[in-house]
Write a protein that holds these residues in place. Structure first.
Motif, PDB file in Angstrom:
ATOM      1  N   THR A 187       0.669  -1.199  -0.034  1.00 19.10           N
ATOM      2  CA  THR A 187      -0.014   0.104  -0.002  1.00 19.10           C
ATOM      3  C   THR A 187       0.958   1.137   0.086  1.00 19.10           C
ATOM      4  N   ASP A 188       2.138   1.107  -0.141  1.00 15.62           N
ATOM      5  CA  ASP A 188       3.089   2.324  -0.093  1.00 15.62           C
ATOM      6  C   ASP A 188       3.483   2.639  -1.389  1.00 15.62           C
ATOM      7  N   ARG A 189       3.141   3.869  -1.983  1.00 11.35           N
ATOM      8  CA  ARG A 189       3.338   4.373  -3.272  1.00 11.35           C
ATOM      9  C   ARG A 189       4.688   4.805  -3.524  1.00 11.35           C
ATOM     10  N   ALA A 190       5.540   4.937  -2.579  1.00 10.75           N
ATOM     11  CA  ALA A 190       7.042   5.635  -2.542  1.00 10.75           C
ATOM     12  C   ALA A 190       7.876   4.577  -3.077  1.00 10.75           C
ATOM     13  N   ASN A 191       8.634   4.579  -4.065  1.00  8.71           N
ATOM     14  CA  ASN A 191       9.537   3.551  -4.570  1.00  8.71           C
ATOM     15  C   ASN A 191      10.849   3.948  -4.078  1.00  8.71           C
ATOM     16  N   ALA A 192      11.470   2.833  -3.472  1.00  9.62           N
ATOM     17  CA  ALA A 192      12.867   3.446  -2.948  1.00  9.62           C
ATOM     18  C   ALA A 192      13.786   2.498  -4.173  1.00  9.62           C
ATOM     19  N   LEU A 193      15.188   3.089  -4.454  1.00  8.08           N
ATOM     20  CA  LEU A 193      16.169   2.417  -5.185  1.00  8.08           C
ATOM     21  C   LEU A 193      16.989   1.435  -4.243  1.00  8.08           C
TER      22      LEU A 193
END
Length: 717
Positions: free
Chosen positions: A44-50
């Motif tokens: 449910t988290d929209r924020a992508n990490a690298l």
């Protein structure tokens, strides 16, 4: 029993169709030591990490965390970045894209309009103090510089943040350097506007002048105090943006690349690698002619490498054209009734395979994505596989039934597989190994060294789907029945197609049919039919819609429905159709042209007046409106004779459209509603305030499903 708070529509919306938390955007280091990718922390988290997967010990580490980099501040996107995300249908947040140097040791990305770099070996991230807001930063192949776009200018900065300067600046309003124009990003699959030289000393830069393009105004009627914003939209038959190409040196030099832009105005592809000169693919406006051009970076001159012509149109494909390491042209072509892979002038595949994309070009082989061709012994409905193609033959890399893709470098392949019996997709890291050790056939020899974790949520819904062929033309179909159905009654039918170009819906993958299954569980037999015009079967199948796109796609839905009624318990007295975009166009046509078959329609974001859609798409299928007005009228929804024929039954229609849509503008639905009103036909209109062609807003996406079911049940009662 699923509670309302945990219902499928709510979870479907909250998870962005169960895509959040899944790994994506893979890059493999050329030495095979690591895999770089994006992923959010939960379903449910929209924020992508690298992230980086080190293959020496198969451990993951975070290379860049967007929340830490922004210090918890809210993300703010510049207009150019919002436009890029709309064109690519990107609904995520945080780091949604990145680029690396040739060694995959330095990555760059934009976050909230700021420029960041990540050293992928050391695991350190820094912000570069540059002029912003930043769009599409890309490191040079040697990792010493980063080029980016800001304020319509192409700029370059040292990887340590030094010597930030402009290489090309707009000379006037409406001019930009380094960005893809609307048509390229929306229709051609070219989402970038600059390319580094392999020597890292210069770049190819697209200059876009959109002042000739007609301006349209997109207003927000829910907020009359706000000014409308204008968009440069090249509607069918009107002027396109003027696109030119320059070689820009880091020393400040600039040389224009020359070709016959009047005859070939579309810059469709650009490729620059160490294997050969810069390579362009340019097309005529009618897309029936194209040439592959090699560029001399010193003079800007070009020479023709290859030319194609087609009496219908020429398709564009991912991954090509490019050079092989030995300097031969790699392309995908429609030859002999098949879509083949060609290296040099020699086709390496035939009618057994339908090539879809080139994934990687190696010294000895080409990695491709392909479906079974028309002459394949097994039709493999909805399957897409990864193959190795070489002078010695063809080897299938993916084995289990499903939809597969891959990224490869340094003897390592990331194989991403979606199958009918497993939710989501699985990303396996394969390494070329000792063939004797694996017991694989001579062309094989890969072993799984890691599976990249996915945090995507389980849909808690399993499609009850049957794959079959419908009608004399063997139309690929997926039929979904209610989970608790026992075959005791006929079921009302919901046709659920996209049904048009570039939109295959019958796929052998679990998540592809979740929404259709949810509709089935509301009491419908749901049919998804990929008629003529849809991809993945043959060139002739795709091009059968030329000049007659409306009649062909509607007829195939009718034929599929009637053929399947002999196999499944379908109540042909209660048939509805729903669709979005092209599917909305198809749904409107079905209800108006075949009310004897279709009894209700949900019409989402439809193209109703073909003259209001863009040049590259519309002119490919039905030509130029000034030259062929009768073809436009014949394929139009609002000019349909069924609208004013009083003898035809009036079928219920729900029209849905986002008011902020800058791709299929709301004028399409408003004109349809006006035409229906003038003909005395009752209908419902659902305007979505602040919604674009996507529907990423959670509440909107959730309630759209509920409202459609309510309408369909009322209409088919």
């Amino acid at each position: 029993m699923t509670t309302e708070a945990d219902s499928f529509p709510k979870r479907h919306a909250r998870t962005q169709r169960f895509t959040l938390g899944a790994p994506r955007s893979f890059t493999v280091a050329p030495d095979g030591s690591r895999v770089v990718f994006l992923r959010s922390a939960s379903g449910t988290d929209r924020a992508n990490a690298l992230l980086v997967l080190d293959l020496a010990d198969c451990t993951e580490r975070v290379a860049a965390d967007p929340r830490a980099l922004l210090g918890g501040a809210e993300e703010h996107l510049p207009p150019e970045e919002r436009a890029r995300r709309e064109r690519s249908r990107e609904g995520g947040a945080g780091i949604v894209g990145y680029a690396t140097d040739a060694a995959v040791e330095l990555a760059s990305f934009a976050l909230s309009g700021r420029l960041f770099t990540a050293e992928l070996r050391a695991g350190t991230t820094r912000e570069l103090p540059v002029a912003g807001p930043v769009v599409d930063p890309r490191p040079s192949p040697d990792g010493r510089h980063v080029a980016y776009v800001a304020g319509g200018a192409l700029r370059v900065v040292g990887a340590a943040g030094e010597d930030d300067r402009a290489l090309a600046e707009p000379e006037a309003e409406g001019v930009s350097y380094g960005l893809a124009e609307f048509i390229a990003a929306e229709e051609m699959g070219r989402d970038r506007g600059f390319w580094w030289a392999p020597e890292s000393d210069r770049l190819l830069v697209a200059r876009v002048d959109d002042t000739p393009v007609r301006r349209w105004w997109i207003a927000d009627p829910a907020h009359p105090e706000r000014d409308p914003h204008h968009v440069a939209f090249p509607a069918a038959g009107t002027a396109n943006a003027e696109v030119r190409l320059f070689v820009a040196g880091l020393d400040g030099s600039r040389t224009e690349v020359g070709w016959d832009r009047e005859r070939y105005p579309y810059l469709a592809r650009v490729h620059w690698s160490a294997a050969g000169a810069p390579l362009l693919l340019v097309q005529t406006r009618d897309q029936r002619g194209q040439v592959f051009l090699a560029v001399d970076p010193e003079s800007g001159g070009t020479r023709m490498v290859h030319a194609d012509e087609d009496r219908t149109w020429l398709e564009l494909f991912p991954g090509v054209p490019c050079w092989s390491p030995s300097g031969r042209l790699v392309r995908i072509a429609d030859e002999g009734g098949a879509r083949v892979l060609a290296v040099g002038e020699r086709p390496l595949t035939g009618a057994q395979l339908h090539i879809r994309a080139v994934l990687d070009v190696g010294d000895q082989d080409v990695l491709v994505s392909a479906s079974a061709g028309e002459e394949a012994a097994d039709p493999e409905i909805g399957e897409v596989h990864v193959y190795r193609v070489s002078e010695l033959g063809v080897e299938r890399v993916s084995q289990e039934p499903g939809v597969h893709s891959a990224v490869r470098a340094g003897g390592v392949t990331v194989l991403v597989s979606a199958t009918p019996d497993r939710p989501g997709a699985r990303a396996r890291v394969l390494r070329e190994g000792d063939r004797r050790e694996t017991g694989a056939p001579p062309a094989g020899g890969r072993r799984t060294v890691a599976v990249i974790a996915s945090y995507a949520e389980d849909p808690k819904l399993s499609p009850r789907v049957s794959f079959t062929m419908g009608g004399a033309r063997r139309i690929p179909c997926a039929v979904l029945m209610p989970t608790d159905y026992h075959g005791d009654t006929l079921l009302p039918v919901l046709m659920d197609p996209y049904g048009g170009p570039h939109g295959q819906r019958v796929l052998a993958a679990h998540n592809a049919h979740l929404t259709s299954q949810w509709f089935a569980d509301q009491g419908f037999a749901v049919i998804v039919a990929d008629g003529r015009g849809t991809p993945g079967r043959s060139p002739a199948w795709e091009k059968a819609v030329k000049d007659d796109i409306a009649a062909v796609v509607v007829q195939d839905q009718v034929d599929a429905l009637h053929a399947l009624a002999a196999e499944f318990p379908l109540d042909l007295g209660r048939v509805a159709v729903r669709g979005w975009s092209f599917g909305g166009y198809l749904a409107a046509l079905a209800a108006l042209r075949r009310p004897d078959v279709f009894h209700a329609a949900v019409v989402g974001a439809p193209v109703t007046d073909l003259r209001l859609y863009d040049t590259h798409y519309q002119e490919r299928y039905v030509g130029h409106p000034d030259e062929r007005p009768e073809v436009y009228r014949r394929n139009s929804v609002i000019d349909d004779e069924g609208l004013v024929d009083a003898a035809e039954p009036h079928r219920p229609m729900m029209i849905i459209h986002g008011l902020a849509d800058d791709n299929v503008v709301v004028a399409h639905s408003l004109r349809l509603s006006s035409a229906l009103l003038a003909a005395g036909r009752p209908h419902e209109v659902l305007p979505l305030s602040g919604v674009t062609h996507m529907t990423p807003q959670e509440t909107v996406a959730e309630n759209l499903l509920r409202l459609q079911v309510d309408f369909l049940k009322r209409s088919l009662a």
